[in-house]
Each structure stands twice: as structure tokens, then as C-alpha cells.
Design a protein around this motif. Structure first.
Motif, PDB file in Angstrom:
ATOM      1  N   ARG A 180       0.810  -1.220   0.000  1.00 17.48           N
ATOM      2  CA  ARG A 180       0.000   0.000   0.000  1.00 17.48           C
ATOM      3  C   ARG A 180       0.843   1.268   0.000  1.00 17.48           C
ATOM      4  O   ARG A 180       0.322   2.346  -0.260  1.00 17.48           O
ATOM      5  N   GLU A 181       2.136   1.139   0.279  1.00 18.21           N
ATOM      6  CA  GLU A 181       2.958   2.332   0.413  1.00 18.21           C
ATOM      7  C   GLU A 181       3.971   2.522  -0.703  1.00 18.21           C
ATOM      8  O   GLU A 181       4.596   3.577  -0.794  1.00 18.21           O
ATOM      9  N   TYR A 182       4.168   1.511  -1.551  1.00 16.19           N
ATOM     10  CA  TYR A 182       5.126   1.632  -2.646  1.00 16.19           C
ATOM     11  C   TYR A 182       4.428   1.399  -3.979  1.00 16.19           C
ATOM     12  O   TYR A 182       3.487   0.614  -4.071  1.00 16.19           O
ATOM     13  N   GLN A 183       4.914   2.058  -5.006  1.00 12.64           N
ATOM     14  CA  GLN A 183       4.336   1.938  -6.340  1.00 12.64           C
ATOM     15  C   GLN A 183       5.449   1.628  -7.340  1.00 12.64           C
ATOM     16  O   GLN A 183       6.577   2.103  -7.213  1.00 12.64           O
ATOM     17  N   VAL A 198      15.306   0.227 -22.765  1.00  8.92           N
ATOM     18  CA  VAL A 198      15.034  -1.003 -22.020  1.00  8.92           C
ATOM     19  C   VAL A 198      14.493  -0.613 -20.642  1.00  8.92           C
ATOM     20  O   VAL A 198      15.109   0.195 -19.942  1.00  8.92           O
ATOM     21  N   PRO A 199      13.334  -1.140 -20.226  1.00  7.99           N
ATOM     22  CA  PRO A 199      12.782  -0.779 -18.912  1.00  7.99           C
ATOM     23  C   PRO A 199      13.476  -1.508 -17.771  1.00  7.99           C
ATOM     24  O   PRO A 199      13.887  -2.658 -17.913  1.00  7.99           O
ATOM     25  N   ASP A 200      13.599  -0.826 -16.655  1.00  2.93           N
ATOM     26  CA  ASP A 200      14.187  -1.395 -15.434  1.00  2.93           C
ATOM     27  C   ASP A 200      13.265  -1.028 -14.273  1.00  2.93           C
ATOM     28  O   ASP A 200      13.235   0.123 -13.843  1.00  2.93           O
ATOM     29  N   PRO A 201      12.449  -1.974 -13.752  1.00  8.65           N
ATOM     30  CA  PRO A 201      11.438  -1.623 -12.749  1.00  8.65           C
ATOM     31  C   PRO A 201      12.033  -1.266 -11.396  1.00  8.65           C
ATOM     32  O   PRO A 201      12.999  -1.890 -10.936  1.00  8.65           O
ATOM     33  N   VAL A 202      11.438  -0.249 -10.761  1.00  6.25           N
ATOM     34  CA  VAL A 202      11.790   0.141  -9.395  1.00  6.25           C
ATOM     35  C   VAL A 202      10.500   0.409  -8.636  1.00  6.25           C
ATOM     36  O   VAL A 202       9.437   0.612  -9.225  1.00  6.25           O
ATOM     37  N   TYR A 203      10.593   0.440  -7.307  1.00  5.79           N
ATOM     38  CA  TYR A 203       9.443   0.693  -6.438  1.00  5.79           C
ATOM     39  C   TYR A 203       9.782   1.873  -5.550  1.00  5.79           C
ATOM     40  O   TYR A 203      10.823   1.892  -4.885  1.00  5.79           O
ATOM     41  N   LEU A 204       8.872   2.859  -5.538  1.00  6.03           N
ATOM     42  CA  LEU A 204       9.120   4.106  -4.813  1.00  6.03           C
ATOM     43  C   LEU A 204       7.974   4.393  -3.860  1.00  6.03           C
ATOM     44  O   LEU A 204       6.820   4.048  -4.147  1.00  6.03           O
ATOM     45  N   PRO A 205       8.260   5.043  -2.715  1.00  9.53           N
ATOM     46  CA  PRO A 205       7.191   5.356  -1.759  1.00  9.53           C
ATOM     47  C   PRO A 205       6.210   6.365  -2.337  1.00  9.53           C
ATOM     48  O   PRO A 205       6.607   7.369  -2.942  1.00  9.53           O
TER      49      PRO A 205
END
Length: 589
Positions: A180-183, A198-205
Motif C-alpha cells: 500500500r505504500e510503494y508503487q 530497455v525498462p528497469d522496474p523500481v518501487y518508490l514510496p
């Protein structure tokens, strides 16, 4: 339902979308950088205002009478709420470590289990099943099956009160809080030739200033896993010259340090493309302006601002890619139309006996570029594997004679890359050999962990920087992803297994830039399609017909080859329509 199935349900894509909405009312987490020596200075997340309105933390600090476990519990609760520098969490630490504590990662555990144990009085440990962890740049790594998160918090007494004496170098939170806190976002880097992104996925608050967080992550470079396969136009060590990325009237202004002043014009264009594609994910950003020390960043042929469409030629989906879906119906190659199966005109009158097919990225109507002076018609576009699995033939867009490009023992369904190479896996009694074949030669692919093993399927991603494969190991099928490294030759390295609640899988395809769809089952359950993110974070079992094969492509509906011998297409409402009798569905790629 098994614990593995329960975990998969918690990580599903649609579940994540729901819990992301709930995050508007929840708490939030974030990271801060703290110096080892001297006074504490909290690093700003890059803005004076958070993207969302932050809510107060659940705890304010320990009470003098709190037990060791209560203090440890308060420490965990404080980390599940965003505050720059985590000042409340520091109240639970002993003074000796409070100022030196520097959480650089995020460790995520299973929400269904109590995280704390006290094996002896005053000795409190975190002992819980691990789900995954987030690296310094926000990249996700899934935990291995059965992996535990075991941390001794080193509880100690300070002036008669319990405090945490050995905090981990990370924030620790449940998967529920993390969801619920990261996207999820993508950073965009270039292939080694600077031809495609080229995409490189990350997760941010979600409570941070996402524009600034995204740009800072882009400047730090690709994830450790993807780094050997991509390049960045930013010079090493490039930083923001301003404290944050400002957004006004839907224009994001990125003020960079002088390191970029020395770039040649082509390098500047690549830099703008990376920024435009990365920031385009933010709804309130429509265009990007780049400055250096507040002065305009000059690029020939580009105005004062730019957007993603200006750099469409670098689209990782491949700007020239065809979109139609193909299949075999009887002895004919057909296009799966809106209402019927349409025979391919260039193959009219030609009967094809094959156990699998693959279509080039540009499809049948690709640009007419003869392979050599003696070749009539346009480039090859269709590869077929003979019914006995021993021979691969390619067909051109005109009625010229097909050519045999490879002979083997047990050849799997081919996969075309954007270089017009056909990737082939010859199982040969369960000992795979991988080659990439074009009009001139067959290039052996070095693939430690795949070559010589029992590979059941392999597909190259649209932009050509990654592969996904199914491998039989110890009586079960596993899904692995690897990066494609191109230099003097072609190699697949960095294999990582993605955890899935399935024991057998039969087919896979790239359904998005960062997602793979697999067909498989657990035990005696019927085989179904499941969507998996390339980092293993999202696992989304789909409802639909029992199936054995799948066709997928970015932005296109899924096509399933049903166990009933029919082709089924997913529509926008996640329903399925029967499109006719057929096998071997395939999108270009």
C-alpha cells in the motif's frame, strides 16, 4: 490453499492495484541517508511537499515501562510510516547507534506471521518468512522458497530502559504495508548500441516526490542485475543541481550538474529520451525541460521542452512492430481476426505441417529488404518447426520457396528478436543447445544454467535485452529470466528464478515490457495462464479456459491455445471469446 498459494494471492497484480488505492488512507514508508559520524542530517526526499498528505505515525517513541518486545514492536511500527530520516524509529535505538543507523534497503516479510520472537527474556529477534527485499535504487529481489528473515535486534538496557542495540541496515516491513505504500515505475536505459530503450522496474514510496525520486534513481544507473546489458547517456556521478525536480503547468524541469555540458549532441538526445520516457509515467507531467545550472540545455532540433512522443523511435515495444496475431488452423497459417480466422495471403495454396510457428517482429508486411541479391521478395517473416521437431524453415512475404535454416533433434518453438535473428532451442534428449540464426550464420548463445539443461520454452523480450525460459528441475518446471549481453558474441547471463505456485508449465510469452505470461498448473489442477512481473514481485493468476499454449505481446490481448483445440482471445473486460479451431498462436516476436 497452501501457504505458497496464499502468498501468491497476496502478491497478485489486481490485489496490488486494490491495496495501492487503500494506501491513500494508510501509512507510508521511506528511506533516508544518515552520516556515520557527526550530527544527524536528514536527507530530503526531494520536495517541500509529499505527493500524498502524510498521516501521523502510530507510535511516538517508547515508554519507560515498555518490555523488550514492546520496544521492538514499536521500532517495527515506526518503520512502517514515512518520515524523513525515521526520527521516531530512532527513539527506539540505543544512543550509541541512533545517529549511525543508515537504512539503505527495505526488507519485506510475510504479513500472515507474527514477526517477533523472544526465545529468552530480553532477547528479541525478527524471525519470519521473507517475501523479498528492495535495493538501494528501489529494485526488487524475490526471496527464495522457504527463505527466512532472521535478525537479532540486540536488545539492550539504557538507564534501565530497553532499546534496540543492533538495528538492521534496512527498513523492515510487512508485505501488506509495502503493497500500500510503494508503487512500481520503470527507469529507461539504452541497449549497448543506443538503438532502443530497455525498462528497469523500481518501487518508490507513494508519499515521496516521485518526479525527484525517479530522476535520482535514473541518475544512479540501472539495477545491478540489468547493468551489464544496458547503457546510460548520463555521465557517471551526474546529480541534480537543484534540490528537486519542479513541475509547473505540466512541465517537469530537471536541473542537472555541469557534468552533462561536455556531452556531444547525440549523447544529449539520448539523455533527453531517457528522461522523457521515465517521467512520462507521472500523470501531471506532459513535457520535460532540462537545464544546467538554470541555463537551457542546448540540443539541436529540439525545442525548450520535449516529451516521450518526440523519442518514439526508441520505443522498447519497437516502433515498427506488427500487431496481428497468427496461428495454425489445419494446414494453414491464419491471422486471428476480429471475428474470424483469415488465411495469410502470401501463403495461399501452401500447406504447412508444423508443431510450432514464430513470426518476425515486423510481421508479414514488414519492409521489403531482400536478404541477398538472389532472394526475390521481402525479408523472411515466418519460422516453422516441422511436425517431428527436427527442422526449422523460414518463409518470405512472397511466394518464394521456403528455406531450411536449422536441423536438430527436438526443437522448441522459435522466438524472433528485433535484429531479425531466430532464437532456437534444440533440447536433444533434455540437453539444450541455444543458437540465434539469421540469413548469414548461426550464432551459438552462451547460456550458463540453460545450455545442457532441460529447457522447455524460451522467449526473447521485444527490445532484445532479456529472455524468459521454462526449465525442468527436479521433477518441476521453474520460470527463469536472464539478461542478454551482446558483444563479440551473444550470451544469456544473470539467470534468476521467479517464485511461482506451479509445478508444471508448458508455455510462456512476453505480455508486456516487464511481464511474462506463463501457462501451467499445480498438481492435478487444470493448466491456466498466469501473469508474472519480470522481477517476480507480481503474480496474477487469470481466470479463463484450460490451456496449453499462449501468445502475448505488449499492448495486445492474450491468445490462449485451449486444451479443447480452439483459440481463445481475452477482451477488455477480462472475458474470453472463442475464435475458432487452431493451434500454435503467435504474436510477432
Amino acid at each position: 490453499m497452501t501457504p505458497t498459494e496464499e502468498a501468491s494471492a497476496r502478491w497478485s497484480r489486481r490485489t496490488l492495484l486494490t491495496t495501492g488505492a487503500l494506501g491513500l488512507f494508510g501509512l507510508v514508508t521511506g528511506c533516508a541517508s544518515v552520516p556515520v559520524d557527526g550530527p544527524v542530517r536528514f536527507e530530503s526526499m526531494g520536495t517541500h511537499e509529499a505527493t500524498q498528505t502524510s498521516l501521523p505515525v502510530l507510535v511516538n517513541g517508547p515508554d519507560p515501562s515498555d518490555s523488550a518486545q514492546q520496544v521492538a514492536r514499536g521500532f517495527l511500527d515506526a518503520m512502517a510510516s514515512y518520515q524523513a530520516g525515521q526520527p521516531v524509529a530512532r527513539k527506539y535505538l540505543s544512543p550509541a547507534v541512533s545517529e549511525r543507523w543508515q537504512p539503505t534497503r527495505v526488507l519485506i516479510y510475510d504479513s500472515a506471521t507474527l514477526p517477533l520472537a523472544e526465545p529468552t527474556p530480553g532477547h528479541v529477534v525478527i524471525d519470519v518468512p521473507k517475501v523479498g527485499d528492495l535495493g538501494v535504487n528501489g529494485d526488487w529481489t524475490s526471496a527464495r522458497p522457504g527463505q527466512k528473515l532472521a535478525i537479532d535486534l540486540g536488545m539492550t538496557k539504557v538507564d534501565g530502559q530497553w532499546r534496540v542495540g543492533k538495528p538492521p541496515d534496512a527498513l523492515v516491513m510487512s508485505i501488506y504495508n509495502f503493497q500500500r505504500e510503494y508503487q512500481r515505475y520503470n527507469l529507461y536505459f539504452f541497449d549497448p548500441e543506443f538503438e532502443i530503450l530497455v525498462p528497469d522496474p523500481v518501487y518508490l514510496p507513494i508519499r515521496g516526490h516521485v518526479e525527484t525520486l525517479l530522476v535520482n534513481a535514473l541518475l544512479r544507473g540501472p539495477s545491478k542485475w540489468l547493468r551489464p546489458a544496458v547503457r546510460s547517456a548520463f555521465p557517471d556521478g551526474t546529480t541534480l543541481a537543484a534540490p528537486s525536480v519542479s513541475v509547473e503547468r505540466q512541465v517537469a524541469t530537471v536541473d542537472l550538474d555541469p557534468k552533462v555540458d561536455g556531452l556531444y549532441d547525440p549523447q544529449r538526445r539520448y539523455l533527453l529520451a531517457q528522461l522523457a520516457w521515465t517521467l512520462d509515467q507521472i500523470p501531471q507531467v506532459k513535457r520535460v525541460a532540462v537545464t544546467v545550472g538554470r541555463a537551457q540545455f542546448s540540443v539541436s532540433g529540439v525545442g525548450s521542452t520535449t516529451d516521450r512522443e518526440h523519442w518514439a523511435t526508441y520505443d522498447p515495444q519497437v516502433a515498427t512492430a506488427a500487431q496481428g496475431a497468427y496461428a495454425l488452423s489445419g494446414d494453414r497459417v491464419v491471422i486471428i481476426g476480429a471475428n474470424s480466422l483469415v488465411p495469410v495471403s502470401s501463403l495461399a495454396g501452401r500447406k504447412i505441417s508444423a508443431r510450432s510457428i514464430a513470426v518476425s517482429v515486423v510481421g508479414e508486411r514488414g519492409p521489403a529488404q531482400p536478404l541477398d541479391p538472389d532472394t526475390k521478395g521481402s525479408a523472411d517473416w515466418l519460422a516453422t518447426v516441422s511436425a517431428d521437431g527436427r527442422q526449422v524453415m523460414v518463409y518470405g512475404s512472397q511466394a518464394n520457396k521456403p528455406r531450411v535454416i536449422w536441423q536438430g533433434e527436438n526443437i522448441l518453438e522459435p522466438s524472433w528478436d528485433r535484429y531479425s535473428k531466430v532464437w532456437l532451442v534444440d533440447r536433444n534428449a533434455g540437453h539444450a543447445r541455444i543458437v540465434a540464426v539469421d540469413s548469414q550464420q548461426a550464432v551459438p548463445v552462451a547460456a550458463p544454467g540453460l545450455s545442457g539443461n532441460d529447457v522447455r520454452a524460451l522467449k526473447v523480450s521485444r527490445e532484445g535485452a532479456r529472455i524468459a525460459a521454462l526449465v525442468q528441475r527436479g521433477g518441476r518446471t521453474v520460470l527463469v529470466v536472464g539478461r542478454v549481453e551482446r558483444g563479440e558474441g551473444v550470451a544469456v547471463r544473470g539467470l534468476r528464478e521467479l517464485p511461482l505456485p506451479m509445478t508444471s508449465m508448458t508455455d510462456l510469452a512476453w505480455s508486456d515490457l516487464d511481464r511474462v505470461t506463463v501457462v501451467g498448473a499445480d498438481g492435478q489442477a487444470p493448466p491456466r495462464a498466469t501473469i508474472v512481473s519480470v522481477d517476480g514481485y507480481e503474480v496474477d493468476p487469470l481466470t479463463g479456459p484450460d490451456s496449453s499454449t499462449v501468445a502475448a505481446a505488449p499492448g495486445q490481448p492474450l491468445i490462449l491455445g485451449g486444451t479443447d483445440g480452439a483459440l481463445h482471445r481475452e477482451d477488455k473486460t477480462y472475458m474470453w471469446s472463442r475464435r475458432g479451431e487452431g493451434t500454435c498462436p503467435a504474436y510477432p516476436g
